[in-house]
Write a protein that holds these residues in place. Structure first.
Motif, mmCIF file in Angstrom:
data_model
loop_
_atom_site.group_PDB
_atom_site.id
_atom_site.type_symbol
_atom_site.label_atom_id
_atom_site.label_comp_id
_atom_site.label_asym_id
_atom_site.label_seq_id
_atom_site.Cartn_x
_atom_site.Cartn_y
_atom_site.Cartn_z
ATOM 1 N N ASP A 100 -3.672 -0.494 -1.634
ATOM 2 C CA ASP A 100 -4.216 0.862 -1.611
ATOM 3 C C ASP A 100 -5.176 1.055 -2.772
ATOM 4 O O ASP A 100 -5.025 0.448 -3.835
ATOM 5 C CB ASP A 100 -3.092 1.891 -1.690
ATOM 6 N N TYR A 118 -5.871 -1.115 -6.145
ATOM 7 C CA TYR A 118 -7.033 -1.906 -5.728
ATOM 8 C C TYR A 118 -7.866 -2.378 -6.923
ATOM 9 O O TYR A 118 -8.175 -3.571 -7.046
ATOM 10 C CB TYR A 118 -7.905 -1.110 -4.751
ATOM 11 N N ASP A 133 0.809 -1.231 0.000
ATOM 12 C CA ASP A 133 0.000 0.000 0.000
ATOM 13 C C ASP A 133 0.838 1.274 0.000
ATOM 14 O O ASP A 133 0.293 2.374 0.084
ATOM 15 C CB ASP A 133 -0.953 0.015 1.193
#
Length: 291
Positions: free
Chosen positions: A66, A71, A22
């Motif tokens: 993230d 994502y 992330d």
């Protein structure tokens, strides 16, 4: 409604061997430092994150992603192995004062119900802790975040990271980590992600003592992160922290940072990062078996 618990992001041993991808502007800086042409394009980050998820999630109990860079692609490409739980970062990083993350707030663009529907089992919130900033504001943000998670049936993971004060130059990192844990270690979250004392350096007895002091302040399962720790010291850090009461790790840099900028990244992830992650996971299982 299904309500997930920390068991849903853990290994069968009950420990956590979790991978983080992330990182945002920090990852861009890592690629730039590795010699990629500047500015490093968003697609470079997205491709690396997706490939890392595809190759390494078979060896992780969970992966943290993230929304900004990866994502959607990870969901679209079904990049996460079925054996690995999905965690979504729900923190919005606000740059300032010459750094990529000067402050943080809850990312209201992350829809807890929607990401759960798409397979997520937990959300994560970065909390920047400065001794000269208002504790009540941090606690209020954490409680708000916990409610968002729990109302949706998701696991709440908080990540307090200490920073020097905005005013003055007196900063004791080790004491700050303890003070942050005193403040947030009983804040109603489900899992506490924390910086390793002493950056994982020094005598093992000193490390253990510092980790035990930290453990005394945290009233929930806790794991260590790997930022700031030499990758060669991270396995020892996991072992020492777990000896003091930790339940594993949620780490990125110690697993994959050494392959950034290398040719044939996918091969390097398979040959270097995958064995490293497997070794760390075996330490988690070994240490959990002693409890």
């Amino acid at each position: 409604m299904t309500k997930y618990t920390v068991k849903d992001i853990a290994r069968k041993s009950g420990g956590f061997a979790m991978l983080a991808v992330d990182q945002r502007e920090a990852m861009r800086l890592m690629f730039a430092a590795a010699g990629l042409p500047k500015p490093v394009k968003d697609q470079v980050l997205t491709d690396f994150k997706v490939n890392t998820a595809k190759i390494l999630t078979p060896f992780a109990s969970a992966v943290l992603v993230d929304q900004q860079f990866c994502y959607d692609e990870i969901i679209k490409q079904k990049a996460v192995d079925k054996s690995c739980a999905l965690i979504v970062a729900a923190d919005e990083f606000i740059p300032g004062n010459g750094i990529p993350v000067d402050s943080v707030r809850i990312d209201r663009n992350v829809n807890a119900a929607q990401v759960k529907k798409e397979g997520a089992k937990a959300l994560k919130l970065l909390v920047l802790w400065r001794q000269d900033e208002e504790p009540a504001e941090r606690l209020e943000m954490v409680r708000d975040f916990n409610k968002i998670c729990h109302d949706a049936g998701l696991v709440s993971i908080i990540e307090p990271v200490v920073r020097p004060p905005r005013v003055g130059d007196k900063f004791d990192r080790e004491q700050a980590i303890i003070d942050a844990a005193k403040e947030l270690g009983d804040s109603g979250a489900d899992l506490y992600k924390v910086e390793m004392p002493l950056f994982g350096k020094g005598d093992a007895k000193e490390l253990l003592k510092a980790s035990q002091k930290l453990n005394e302040q945290i009233n929930m399962p806790w794991v260590i992160l790997s930022s700031g720790i030499d990758a060669n010291l991270f396995a020892r850090s996991v072992r020492v922290a777990m000896s003091a009461g930790a339940s594993g790790f949620l780490a990125g840099r110690a697993v994959w940072s050494s392959v950034i900028g290398l040719p044939d990244t996918e091969l390097m992830l398979k040959d270097i990062s995958a064995p490293r992650l497997q070794h760390l996971a075996s330490i988690v299982d070994e240490m959990m078996a002693t409890r």
